[in-house]
Scaffold this motif. Structure first.
Motif, PDB file in Angstrom:
ATOM      1  N   UNK A 187     -21.458   8.282  72.496  1.00  0.00           N
ATOM      2  CA  UNK A 187     -21.570   8.107  71.047  1.00  0.00           C
ATOM      3  C   UNK A 187     -22.940   8.549  70.537  1.00  0.00           C
ATOM      4  N   UNK A 188     -23.995   8.217  71.282  1.00  0.00           N
ATOM      5  CA  UNK A 188     -25.345   8.589  70.873  1.00  0.00           C
ATOM      6  C   UNK A 188     -25.526  10.102  70.847  1.00  0.00           C
ATOM      7  N   UNK A 189     -25.007  10.783  71.853  1.00  0.00           N
ATOM      8  CA  UNK A 189     -25.101  12.250  71.889  1.00  0.00           C
ATOM      9  C   UNK A 189     -24.391  12.873  70.684  1.00  0.00           C
ATOM     10  N   UNK A 190     -23.197  12.404  70.406  1.00  0.00           N
ATOM     11  CA  UNK A 190     -22.449  12.935  69.269  1.00  0.00           C
ATOM     12  C   UNK A 190     -23.114  12.585  67.942  1.00  0.00           C
ATOM     13  N   UNK A 191     -23.729  11.409  67.882  1.00  0.00           N
ATOM     14  CA  UNK A 191     -24.408  10.998  66.657  1.00  0.00           C
ATOM     15  C   UNK A 191     -25.547  11.946  66.313  1.00  0.00           C
ATOM     16  N   UNK A 236     -18.197   9.816  63.099  1.00  0.00           N
ATOM     17  CA  UNK A 236     -19.092   8.845  63.740  1.00  0.00           C
ATOM     18  C   UNK A 236     -18.525   7.434  63.619  1.00  0.00           C
ATOM     19  N   UNK A 237     -17.819   7.139  62.548  1.00  0.00           N
ATOM     20  CA  UNK A 237     -17.180   5.830  62.395  1.00  0.00           C
ATOM     21  C   UNK A 237     -16.248   5.517  63.558  1.00  0.00           C
ATOM     22  N   UNK A 238     -15.591   6.533  64.108  1.00  0.00           N
ATOM     23  CA  UNK A 238     -14.641   6.313  65.207  1.00  0.00           C
ATOM     24  C   UNK A 238     -15.338   6.103  66.549  1.00  0.00           C
ATOM     25  N   UNK A 239     -16.594   6.486  66.676  1.00  0.00           N
ATOM     26  CA  UNK A 239     -17.298   6.394  67.954  1.00  0.00           C
ATOM     27  C   UNK A 239     -17.924   5.022  68.202  1.00  0.00           C
ATOM     28  N   UNK A 240     -18.244   4.276  67.128  1.00  0.00           N
ATOM     29  CA  UNK A 240     -19.071   3.076  67.290  1.00  0.00           C
ATOM     30  C   UNK A 240     -18.278   1.783  67.116  1.00  0.00           C
ATOM     31  N   UNK A 241     -18.695   0.723  67.841  1.00  0.00           N
ATOM     32  CA  UNK A 241     -18.068  -0.597  67.651  1.00  0.00           C
ATOM     33  C   UNK A 241     -18.471  -1.182  66.302  1.00  0.00           C
ATOM     34  N   UNK A 242     -17.690  -2.115  65.816  1.00  0.00           N
ATOM     35  CA  UNK A 242     -17.890  -2.663  64.480  1.00  0.00           C
ATOM     36  C   UNK A 242     -19.283  -3.242  64.295  1.00  0.00           C
ATOM     37  N   UNK A 243     -19.814  -3.894  65.321  1.00  0.00           N
ATOM     38  CA  UNK A 243     -21.096  -4.579  65.188  1.00  0.00           C
ATOM     39  C   UNK A 243     -22.269  -3.613  65.007  1.00  0.00           C
ATOM     40  N   UNK A 244     -22.064  -2.333  65.317  1.00  0.00           N
ATOM     41  CA  UNK A 244     -23.140  -1.349  65.241  1.00  0.00           C
ATOM     42  C   UNK A 244     -22.906  -0.285  64.174  1.00  0.00           C
ATOM     43  N   UNK A 272     -12.249  12.990  69.903  1.00  0.00           N
ATOM     44  CA  UNK A 272     -11.563  11.791  70.368  1.00  0.00           C
ATOM     45  C   UNK A 272     -10.064  11.966  70.164  1.00  0.00           C
ATOM     46  N   UNK A 273      -9.321  11.992  71.275  1.00  0.00           N
ATOM     47  CA  UNK A 273      -7.869  12.169  71.192  1.00  0.00           C
ATOM     48  C   UNK A 273      -7.189  10.957  70.565  1.00  0.00           C
ATOM     49  N   UNK A 274      -7.869   9.816  70.568  1.00  0.00           N
ATOM     50  CA  UNK A 274      -7.287   8.594  69.998  1.00  0.00           C
ATOM     51  C   UNK A 274      -7.254   8.626  68.472  1.00  0.00           C
TER      52      UNK A 274
END
Length: 447
Positions: free
Chosen positions: A25-29, A143-151, A211-213
């Motif tokens: 996630x950090x790399x993509x961010x 980026x919304x799809x890469x990170x958990x809600x808390x972050x 992300x295929x998901x």
């Protein structure tokens, strides 16, 4: 597994996040920030280019406001298809395409920008620069799809802030060109940005992931349109991001017309507001993570209303230092509010999902639905919010045409911030609107 496609992604799983998710996630961010940064620079390049359009071009102040309004409008409209392109083509793939597309407006500017060019030609070329405005929606959705809600508050704030600072950078570079080469050499900016655009597209090709998901879900878009929160947040985002981008486009011209600043003097001050507004945006997201997005947004609009009052008083007294201070308050407020409102969107729908889970609904299904809807809402809200930038430029144009001053426009902005202040309180903070039984869930989610 297809190359650059990730089939399994569970950011809410803390073990997965620690072992794999955070690094990816950090790399993509960071790569997303770079591409989005260039998108903002190209999108708002006309806020700088109009300062180069001296007497040899023969354009009035009203003509120049049209040249900054046009890319703002096109960029806002493009944000809707850009949002859904991520799910259709993949975040990496769309970043490659959208970054590469930024070369087109740069080439067109290089071809036509000469004394004697018609206003209609420049309006068409300025419209093409609107492609840079679409990049924000696809980048944020991705980026919304890469990170958990808390972050999400911090990640989305950092992504948006890094992109937003592209406005200040292109204006700072414009200042450097005017100071060193003079107002007759605007095309130097293009020699700076074309190689960077190529580099961004290449970096996305080599190092970003899809992300295929994440699937193209038209049902989520339709469902987002039926949510009352979609339209409430759109209004609030017009007040925050619409203000940021609108003032970013217009600030140089406002100083030129209100205080009769020369291009070099105007350029010297123009970049400061977008710079502070961009840098503070992640702080708005972080504050929203800690104390709640609605509280931060509520006080943001109070601060922006105060900024309007300062600008109005300064305009009446013709005080440049006070005028600049008032606009800096507006830029800071819009930056903080950008971060807090974006945090609110996924938090609102997660809170609603948690409420249904507490009543016995399936947890996995509800959280997945919340992510689907929030992704669609982010795109729609970003598009509608960007229209605020169009309204601000139109309002300033008309205000200067009718009265020779921008004060009338700022009075309108003051009234709108008062409305947003009231809406935030009535919908998200008033106890009667938020029952005590759901308040704990909302607070936990960061609303």
């Amino acid at each position: 597994m297809r190359k650059h496609w990730i089939e399994h992604w569970e950011p809410e799983n803390e073990q997965f996040w620690a072992s794999t998710g955070k690094k990816v996630a950090t790399r993509n961010l960071w790569l997303s920030i770079f591409a989005e940064h260039l998108g903002f620079s190209v999108w708002t390049m006309w806020s700088v280019l109009v300062l180069f359009l001296g007497k040899d071009y023969g354009f009035s102040p009203a003509d120049k406001f049209l040249l900054t309004t046009t890319p703002a409008l096109v960029g806002a409209v493009l944000r809707v298809p850009y949002t859904f392109a991520v799910a259709r083509f993949g975040g990496r793939n769309w970043t490659i395409f959208s970054a590469s597309l930024l070369i087109v407006p740069c080439i067109l500017i290089g071809i036509v920008l000469e004394p004697g060019v018609s206003l209609s030609t420049l309006i068409v070329v300025a419209a093409v620069a609107g492609v840079g405005g679409g990049n924000f929606a696809s980048s944020m959705t991705n980026i919304n799809t890469f990170y958990p809600e808390r972050l999400k508050g911090w990640a989305l704030g950092l992504n948006a802030g890094g992109g937003n600072v592209g406005v200040a950078v292109v204006q700072l570079l414009g200042l450097a060109v005017i100071a060193t080469a003079g107002v007759g050499h605007p095309k130097i900016l293009l020699w700076i940005y074309v190689p960077l655009v190529v580099l961004a597209a290449l970096a996305a090709t080599l190092y970003m992931d899809n992300l295929a998901t994440v699937r193209n879900d038209k049902g989520a878009a339709r469902l987002a349109l039926t949510q009352s929160h979609t339209w409430t947040m759109a209004v609030l985002y017009i007040g925050t991001f619409g203000s940021f981008i609108g003032y970013s486009f217009a600030f140089g011209q406002v100083l030129t017309n209100e205080f009769h600043k020369a291009p070099l003097d105007a350029a010297y001050w123009t970049f400061i507001g977008p710079l502070v507004g961009s840098l503070i945006r992640p702080i708005g997201g972080r504050l929203a993570d800690r104390i709640g997005g609605s509280i931060v947004t509520f006080w943001t609009f109070a601060a922006m209303a105060a900024g309007c009052v300062l600008v109005i008083v300064a305009g009446t007294a013709h005080s440049f230092p006070l005028y600049l201070a008032g606009f800096l308050v507006l830029f800071v407020g819009s930056g903080v509010g950008n971060g807090s409102t974006y945090k609110m969107i996924p938090a609102i729908f997660q809170a609603k999902a948690r409420g249904r889970i507490a009543e016995g609904a399936d947890e996995q299904a509800e959280l997945l639905t919340a992510r689907r809807i929030s992704g669609a809402v982010i795109g729609l809200v970003s598009a509608i919010g960007a229209l605020g930038g169009v309204f601000i430029n139109i309002a300033f144009r008309q205000s200067f045409l009718d009265t020779g001053s921008g004060t009338a426009a700022v009075l309108g902005f003051l009234a709108f911030y008062a409305l947003c202040f009231g809406v935030t309180w009535a919908v998200y903070l008033r106890k009667a609107a938020v029952p005590e039984s759901t308040r704990a869930v909302l607070t936990t989610a960061g609303v």
